[in-house]
Design a protein around this motif. Structure first.
Motif, PDB file in Angstrom:
ATOM      1  N   LYS A  50      42.571  25.470  31.728  1.00 20.88           N
ATOM      2  CA  LYS A  50      43.088  25.065  33.034  1.00 20.88           C
ATOM      3  C   LYS A  50      42.020  24.351  33.866  1.00 20.88           C
ATOM      4  O   LYS A  50      42.288  23.360  34.543  1.00 20.88           O
ATOM      5  N   LYS A  51      40.771  24.889  33.817  1.00 16.89           N
ATOM      6  CA  LYS A  51      39.666  24.253  34.551  1.00 16.89           C
ATOM      7  C   LYS A  51      39.422  22.830  34.061  1.00 16.89           C
ATOM      8  O   LYS A  51      39.213  21.901  34.848  1.00 16.89           O
ATOM      9  N   LYS A  54      42.066  20.506  35.325  1.00 13.46           N
ATOM     10  CA  LYS A  54      41.838  20.150  36.737  1.00 13.46           C
ATOM     11  C   LYS A  54      40.779  19.055  36.850  1.00 13.46           C
ATOM     12  O   LYS A  54      40.919  18.102  37.631  1.00 13.46           O
ATOM     13  N   ASN A  57      42.196  15.737  35.856  1.00 13.75           N
ATOM     14  CA  ASN A  57      43.082  15.201  36.899  1.00 13.75           C
ATOM     15  C   ASN A  57      42.270  14.575  38.030  1.00 13.75           C
ATOM     16  O   ASN A  57      42.612  13.503  38.548  1.00 13.75           O
TER      17      ASN A  57
END
Length: 306
Positions: A50-51, A54, A57
């Motif tokens: 998930k990190k 991010k 993105n």
């Protein structure tokens, strides 16, 4: 009744213990389950993924914003070109109108313009003259400063030459130093020898220096080699003499040490203003002279025989 109370008491104690042990056991089983099936590792990997998503993105957003800024710049550049083109056309139209108007200017206006130009030229010439005059004044001031500096340096050089030429005036006098001899009966006696020394203020320092280095074929000098006098001064009629450690290198026994000390004492005591002598070693008073047991922390006076 007492039996029932006992039973209820035991029951109240056992129940929480059973519950505690059950909770601990189930927790242990759950932890083993997590370890066996790598549940914790999977959760960690999910968090890391998930990190990373991010970060990606955020980077993609940055790239997009940079590309948009570049487009805006290009657009701005085109708009600027368009505006410049407009301004050029407008300026051309203005110049044409001005030329037409200028053709209508009368001869009197031209005269007035010539007068204005002449006045401007005159003012410019006056400004140039004033600047030249100012520069000349500044040059004069600089030259005067340089002259004063040169004069000061000359005066300083003269002072230095005068100081060099001043000769140090030495006083030259004859005094006695004391060396050691042995008489017929075997007693140690002191022999006076006249020496001439040069000094500036006080003769004691120079006299002790000559005593330390003096060598005689007839008499003995018991002051050890390497001995140096560090300082000498008089206070309240007592002369204080400071030697280095080599003064203690006498290995001739008690009598030899005593004779060495009184060589110094007798040499200093010839001065009328001296009533006693105290000997320092490296700036301090010693109680004894090394291993010989000769007492040093006293005020010495003259001795002719030992």
């Amino acid at each position: 009744m007492p039996k029932e109370r006992k039973f209820s008491f035991i029951r109240d104690l056992l129940l929480p213990l059973i519950l505690l042990s059950f909770v601990i056991f189930t927790g242990y089983l759950f932890f083993n389950f997590l370890v066996e099936y790598d549940v914790i590792k999977i959760a960690k990997n999910n968090i890391e993924n998930k990190k990373e998503e991010k970060k990606e993105n955020i980077e993609s957003k940055k790239d997009k914003s940079e590309s948009l800024n570049e487009k805006d710049k290009n657009l701005n550049f085109l708009e600027r070109l368009f505006l410049l083109f407009k301004k050029d056309n407008f300026n051309k139209d203005k110049t044409e109108i001005l030329l037409k108007d200028n053709n209508k200017i009368s001869s009197s206006d031209l005269k007035d313009e010539n007068i204005i130009i002449e006045s401007k030229n005159n003012s410019a010439e006056n400004k140039i003259e004033t600047t030249i005059n100012n520069n000349q004044v500044e040059e004069k001031n600089i030259s005067t400063v340089d002259k004063t500096k040169a004069q000061e340096s000359v005066v300083e050089n003269k002072k230095l030459e005068e100081q060099k030429n001043i000769e140090i005036k030495y006083i030259e006098k004859e005094y006695f130093i004391y060396l050691v001899d042995v008489d017929e009966s075997g007693n140690i006696i002191f022999r006076k020898i006249k020496v001439k020394i040069k000094f500036i203020d006080s003769p004691i320092f120079e006299l002790i220096k000559t005593l330390i280095s003096y060598k005689s074929s007839q008499y003995k000098n018991l002051i050890p080699e390497g001995t140096q006098i560090k300082s000498a001064w008089i206070k309240n009629g007592i002369c204080y003499v400071d030697f280095n450690k080599n003064f203690l290198n006498n290995k001739l026994g008690y009598k030899g040490v005593e004779a060495q000390v009184y060589q110094v004492v007798n040499t200093i005591m010839q001065f009328e203003n001296v009533k006693g002598v105290i000997i320092y070693i490296e700036g301090k008073v010693r109680k004894y002279f090394s291993e010989e047991g000769f007492i040093m922390d006293v005020v010495f006076t003259t001795k002719e025989k030992l």
